[in-house]
Structures are given as C-alpha cells and as structure tokens.
Scaffold this motif. Structure first.
Motif, short mmCIF file in Angstrom:
data_model
loop_
_atom_site.label_atom_id
_atom_site.label_comp_id
_atom_site.label_asym_id
_atom_site.label_seq_id
_atom_site.Cartn_x
_atom_site.Cartn_y
_atom_site.Cartn_z
N ARG A 1 0.78 -1.14 -0.36
CA ARG A 1 0.14 -0.18 -0.36
C ARG A 1 1.11 0.93 0.25
N PRO A 2 0.47 2.06 -0.59
CA PRO A 2 1.31 3.40 -0.66
C PRO A 2 1.07 4.08 0.90
N ARG A 3 2.02 5.42 1.34
CA ARG A 3 2.32 5.39 2.63
C ARG A 3 1.91 7.05 2.75
N ASN A 4 1.98 7.51 1.66
CA ASN A 4 1.63 9.05 1.43
C ASN A 4 0.74 9.65 1.25
N GLU A 5 -0.88 9.17 1.79
CA GLU A 5 -2.28 10.08 2.06
C GLU A 5 -1.91 10.59 3.26
N GLY A 6 -2.52 11.71 3.30
CA GLY A 6 -2.77 12.53 3.82
C GLY A 6 -1.71 13.74 3.87
N ALA A 7 -0.87 13.54 3.57
CA ALA A 7 0.11 14.36 4.03
C ALA A 7 0.15 15.58 3.35
N ARG A 8 0.85 16.79 2.75
CA ARG A 8 0.80 17.28 2.15
C ARG A 8 1.71 17.46 1.57
N SER A 9 1.39 17.59 0.16
CA SER A 9 2.66 17.30 -1.09
C SER A 9 3.74 18.50 -0.93
N GLY A 10 4.94 17.66 -0.98
CA GLY A 10 6.20 17.92 -1.21
C GLY A 10 6.68 18.51 0.53
N ALA A 11 5.92 17.27 1.42
CA ALA A 11 6.52 16.92 3.20
C ALA A 11 7.56 16.45 2.94
N ASP B 1 -22.09 -0.42 19.50
CA ASP B 1 -21.77 -1.77 19.72
C ASP B 1 -20.39 -1.81 18.90
N TYR B 2 -20.32 -0.95 17.73
CA TYR B 2 -18.93 -1.00 16.92
C TYR B 2 -18.46 0.47 17.68
N LYS B 3 -18.41 -0.61 19.02
CA LYS B 3 -17.09 1.41 19.17
C LYS B 3 -14.91 0.71 19.35
N GLU B 4 -15.60 -0.75 18.30
CA GLU B 4 -13.84 -0.40 18.20
C GLU B 4 -13.23 -0.58 16.86
N LEU B 5 -14.69 0.53 15.79
CA LEU B 5 -14.07 0.60 14.50
C LEU B 5 -13.42 1.98 14.68
N TRP B 6 -13.61 2.78 15.22
CA TRP B 6 -12.97 4.27 15.61
C TRP B 6 -12.00 3.73 17.04
N GLY B 7 -11.41 3.10 17.66
CA GLY B 7 -10.64 2.84 18.94
C GLY B 7 -9.36 3.24 18.30
N THR B 8 -8.62 2.97 19.12
CA THR B 8 -7.14 3.20 19.63
C THR B 8 -6.96 1.73 18.17
N THR B 9 -7.25 0.72 17.66
CA THR B 9 -6.63 -0.59 17.00
C THR B 9 -7.07 0.05 15.45
N SER B 10 -8.13 0.79 15.38
CA SER B 10 -8.98 0.96 14.02
C SER B 10 -8.09 1.51 12.83
N GLU B 11 -8.82 1.19 11.45
CA GLU B 11 -8.15 1.91 10.91
C GLU B 11 -8.70 3.25 10.46
N TRP B 12 -9.35 3.93 11.17
CA TRP B 12 -9.97 5.53 11.07
C TRP B 12 -9.57 6.07 11.91
N TYR B 13 -8.77 5.40 13.39
CA TYR B 13 -8.02 6.07 13.69
C TYR B 13 -6.78 6.62 13.46
N ASN B 14 -5.83 5.27 13.28
CA ASN B 14 -4.40 5.24 12.61
C ASN B 14 -4.58 6.53 11.39
N GLU B 15 -5.28 6.64 10.64
CA GLU B 15 -5.29 7.01 9.53
C GLU B 15 -6.04 8.94 10.06
#
Length: 598
Positions: free
Chosen positions: A249-259, A535-549
């Motif tokens: 997977r690419p690793r530059n999503e979310g960063a400013r261009s030229g970072a 019931d789905y708190k883990e989807l935005w918890g500290t181990t989730s994809e959403w949290y990290n991104e």
C-alpha cells in the motif's frame, strides 16, 4: 275574429326572433371570455416555467428553508442534527469515473447473471464437457467442476474459474441490495475445502460511485458429477487470505504535497483503504499562480455555526467560484459547533477531511487550500516589483453580486466578511437576484470515505439484512412545549408496541438515535436483535483503521470521534436498512420542527 287571434301570435314570434340574437351574443361573449382566461393562464404558466429556479435539495421543505434564510435577525440553523445529509444522499448517481484497482478494469460493469452466463460460455468453449448434458444442474450457486476424480480425492482448486462463478452466483442470490464489482481470483482458505475471495461492491441505495471492499471465506463442495456448490459462507471480512498485502500500500495519503517525509509511519493495517487520497493540491510554481483566477472568502460569521449552516455557506462560495470560472480558495480548518461536542463548547482546528470526501471534491471542483494559496501569493508579491504585484479586487459587502463580478479581470477576487452578524454570513452572497444564477454544487460534497467505511463495516456485520428505526430524543424529548408527546411516544414500552406492527420479530434492528443511555432500548431486545452505534466502538478505537489515519491527518495527535461523526454514521446505516421507521412519521404525531409546523 281570425285577425284578432293572429295578432298575439305574431307578437310572440317577433319577440322570439328578437331574443335569439341576444342569446347567441351572450354565448359568444362567454366563450370569448373563457378563451381569454385560458390564454392568459397559459401565458402566466409559461412565464413561471421559464423563470422558476428550483430550490437546492435539502432536509427541509422549501417553505422551511425560506423561513430560515429570510429571518436575518436569527439566520442560523436550528434543525434536527441527528440526521445528516450530504451530496451523495440527495443527488443522482453519476457515471462511474475511472478508479484503478489491481488486475481489473477500472470501468468494469457490475457482475450480473448475464455476465456470469457469458463467463460460463467462455469456459465451456475452452474446456470440453466433463459430464453428460443429462447430468447438468441449473440450480443457483452450482456449476461444473473439473473432474470426478478430484471430488473423490476431496481436493479443491481455488484458482479454477468455476469456483469464482459459484461464489458470484451465491452472492447475487444472497445479497440482493448489493452491486458487485471486480472479483479477485480466489485463494486457498484455512482447510482443503475452503477458498477466500475478495471483491468490491456498492450498496444499490448509495448514490455515489464509491466502492468498498469485502473478502470472505467460502466452503465449497465438489460433487461426484463435477459441479461446484457453496455450502457455507463466512461473515464480513472472514476471508483473511484474500485481503491485500499491506506492504504494497502507498504510505503518503493525508500528507501535504512536498512534505519532508519525517512524519510518523503508519502501522501496517491490513484492511486499510488504499484508494483514499487526501493530499493537498499545490499550484506548482509562481507562474502557475500568477496565471490563475481565484475567489477567496475570508472567514465570516459562519465559523463555529452548525454543520448544516457550514455546508449551506460553503456550497454558496463554491457555487459562486464555478459561476465565475475561478478556483475556490478553501480553508480546511473547521470549527465544530458546541452541539456536537460532549464539552458543549465550540472546538476549532478540526480538519475538513475528517467529515467530507476531499478527494472527490478535488475531482469535481477547482480548489486550492488556503495555506498554499497565501504562501504562493506572498512569495509572488515579495519577489516582484510593485507594479507587477498580483491584481486584487476586494469586495467588502455581500451586496456586490456575482453577476457584477463576472467580467472582473483581477487575479484574485477577495470577499471580506467583516460586517456584524448576520451580514457576514457567506450564504448571503447567494440570496436575492444571485439565487437565479448560483447553483449550489451538492454533488461535490460527500461524506468522508473513512466514515463511510465504518458504515459499510457495520452494515456488513449484519450481512446487509436488517431493519432500522430512527429515534429522536435528547433535548427535544425534554422540551414539552414544542414536542409534548415525543418523550412518551419514544419510551421503551411504547416503542415495543409500535415496532411489533412494523418489523418482524427476531430481525436485526439498528437503532439510529441521539439517546445517550445505552441501556434505554433493552426492552426491545427480547423481540429483536438490537444494534446500536456503540456496539461497534472498536471501529474508531485506538487499534482501528479510522483512528490511525485520522491521527496521521492531525500530525500525530488522536482525533475524537465526535457527535457529528456519530450522526453521519448513524444516518447512513439507517438508510441501508430494509425497513425504515421514522420518529416524526411513524412513532409520534408531533411535528418535526415543533408545534404547528407540520
């Protein structure tokens, strides 16, 4: 005598003869009058049809919008924030754009029964039949296998194209509300009779062209007469061997261009959506900046207002930029109003990309981020002589209409909103005569795909087979003056009785609600399989994809899953239910906007 009797008859005849022209004239007069009225009505209808501008689609009715935006002394939103709509909920689904996906055509059509039949024909032309026609079986989910010897040996070749066809047919039969795309070649599961399969899909009720991923484990059976049959399907994301390699997977999503690349590396998350591109576009060079045309809105009174107010104003500015054929300068910093925060305080510094799909916005509109824009502007003015500085037209009042700016040649049109409220609201630019020319581009504003991935995960865990009820409570239930019956009509005992007549027992029931107490709906549990957002708190918890991104977007600082995000996810899961039960249409006779507003 004869003459005396004939005289009255002659008089009567003469009177009748004289009356006939009068009656005929009256009929003609009435006919002409009716025809004139008809022609006049057609003329009025034609004028209205030509000049009428339809209102922007929105949650509220046209009269409600008119009331909201003509009360200048209180021209802010006070509408229900427990249901959140954006462009993908109210605009028609456009043609799919090219979206790259490994080893598949970007514009591949949905997999249908006709597509499957064509695939079977191709396979039949390449491979001789392995069983007689008398042994054929047209049952859904059953196709020919490679050989009877393999069936006897109990082996399963997952790469055989007939395996994929069996899975495709099973999915079409099982998930009727889903459109399937881009199946990948099946791979081995955990045992010899299992295959893991990945695909992309879209819910048929979703009006955007975005696609989502699922990968499941299927147990298949190879019968004696060489046919494949799905005998068991795993749950959502159960086919772990078919997920993509996280190392690719690419690793530059979310960063400013030229970072500079010194930011924190993302942890390897196998389910991460590789297609989200939140990079901020740059102008590239000073020459490109000078040759552009920009519309720049300074921050106004809309800042820290409710999100519905924010969207209404933002789309006004973007709509004016499109009308003027200019690039819109946008501030990615959002102030979240107190109504969405547990602290009941406004919170500044939120990122637009937490809530909305920035990648889609970049695709459909010409935009530049404010920081990049101001930096290039200052750089140009600093390095050029005074006479070559960027031409700027400052507009200090919303009463200067977009039509008056249409022919302006300045590089930058800078609207400044320094007047007191409500004169400093962005949406004031689109009022009055301008409303006939500025169309708000609702199609440009979608919910964040990161939030929509949570929606998809919740719906997928219920196998897309659930009903939904929207229960508005919160402050409205306590306001007996405006909603006298709402509290009682949404009480647990009453809910049980009302839902019994609307939803079958033991169905999956998703409750979209602003009720803060988790156990409030416990009395429904004996009758239904109740699902709540928490019931789905883990989807935005500290181990989730959403949290990290989102942490990456926020320069390494954790992001709160706030009230607006909860309402957005609740809304979208609610829309995907097979049965919808609304508070103000099904549960209570109270009006949505208070007493006497129905």
């Amino acid at each position: 005598m004869k003459d005396s009797h004939s005289h009255p008859s002659s008089s009567a005849a003469a009177a009748t003869t004289a009356a006939e022209p009068i009656a005929q004239n009256m009929i003609k007069l009435i006919s002409n009058l009716c025809f004139s009225v008809f022609v006049f009505s057609v003329l009025i209808f034609t004028v209205i049809a030509i000049t009428y501008q339809p209102p922007d689609p929105w949650l509220q009715s046209a009269p409600a919008l008119t009331t909201l935006f003509t009360q200048s002394e209180n021209a802010t939103f006070h509408i229900d924030t427990s249901i959140i709509k954006t462009g993908e909920d109210i605009s028609p689904s456009p043609q799919d754009p090219p979206l790259p996906f490994p080893s598949q055509s970007a514009a591949a059509p949905a997999v249908t029964e006709a597509v499957i039949e064509k695939a079977e024909e191709r396979i039949a032309n390449l491979t001789p039949p392995l069983a007689s026609p008398a042994d054929s079986d047209d049952a859904v989910g059953v196709v020919r296998g490679p050989c009877a010897d393999a069936a006897a040996a109990g082996t399963l070749n997952c790469s055989d194209p007939r395996v994929l066809i069996a899975v495709e047919r099973f999915n079409l039969r099982t998930f009727k509300s889903i459109a399937f795309f881009d199946y990948q070649t099946p791979v081995n599961g955990s045992t010899a009779d299992e295959c893991d399969v990945a695909w992309r899909f879209r819910n048929k009720r979703e009006k955007s062209w975005r696609k989502y991923r699922d990968f499941r484990r299927f147990k298949l059976q190879l019968t004696d007469d060489c046919k494949y049959k799905v005998v068991h399907a795993g749950r959502w994301h159960s086919g772990s061997n078919a997920r993509r390699n996280p190392a690719l997977r690419p690793r530059n999503e979310g960063a400013r261009s030229g970072a500079n690349g010194k930011g924190k590396a993302l942890p390897k998350i196998s389910n991460r959506d590789d297609e989200i591109n939140d990079t901020i576009p740059t102008l590239g060079s000073a020459i490109n900046f000078r040759n552009g045309k920009y519309l720049y809105y300074s921050r106004g009174g809309d800042y820290c207002k409710g999100m519905n107010h924010y969207m209404w104003s933002f789309l006004c500015g973007l709509g004016e930029a499109m009308f003027l054929n200019r690039t819109f300068v946008m501030d990615l910093s959002v102030c979240l109003a107190a109504t969405y925060n547990p602290s009941h305080k406004d919170e500044e510094g939120k990122d637009f990309r937490y809530y909305f799909d920035f990648e889609h916005l970049k695709e459909v509109a010409s935009i530049v981020e404010e920081g990049e824009f101001v930096r290039d502007w200052k750089k140009w003015d600093k390095t050029h002589l005074k006479r070559n500085k960027v031409p700027v037209r400052k507009v200090v009042t919303h009463k200067v209409t977009p039509m008056q700016l249409k022919k302006d040649k300045s590089t930058i049109i800078w609207r400044q909103f320094d007047a007191p409220e409500p004169e400093n609201y962005w949406y004031r630019v689109c009022e009055g005569e301008a409303a006939k020319y500025i169309q708000r581009p609702w199609h440009a504003l979608w919910k964040s795909k990161r939030l929509m991935n949570i929606v998809t995960e919740i719906s997928g865990r219920m196998d897309w087979d659930f009903d939904a009820v929207h229960v508005v409570r919160g402050e409205k239930a306590q306001n007996k003056e405006l909603w006298p019956h709402l509290d009682y009509d949404t009480s647990p005992d009453v809910l049980v009785e009302k839902l019994k007549g609307m939803i079958q027992p033991q169905r999956n029931l998703y409750i979209a609600t602003n009720e803060p107490f988790y156990n409030y709906f416990d009395k429904l549990r004996p009758n239904y399989k109740v699902h709540l957002l928490d019931d789905y708190k883990e989807l935005w918890g500290t181990t989730s994809e959403w949290y990290n991104e989102t942490t990456l977007l926020n320069n390494g600082k954790p992001v709160e899953f706030d009230g607006y995000m909860r309402a957005a996810v609740d809304t979208e899961v609610f829309y995907r239910g097979k049965t919808h039960v609304e508070t103000f249409y099904n549960l209570t006779k109270d009006c949505k906007d208070g007493v006497n507003t129905c």
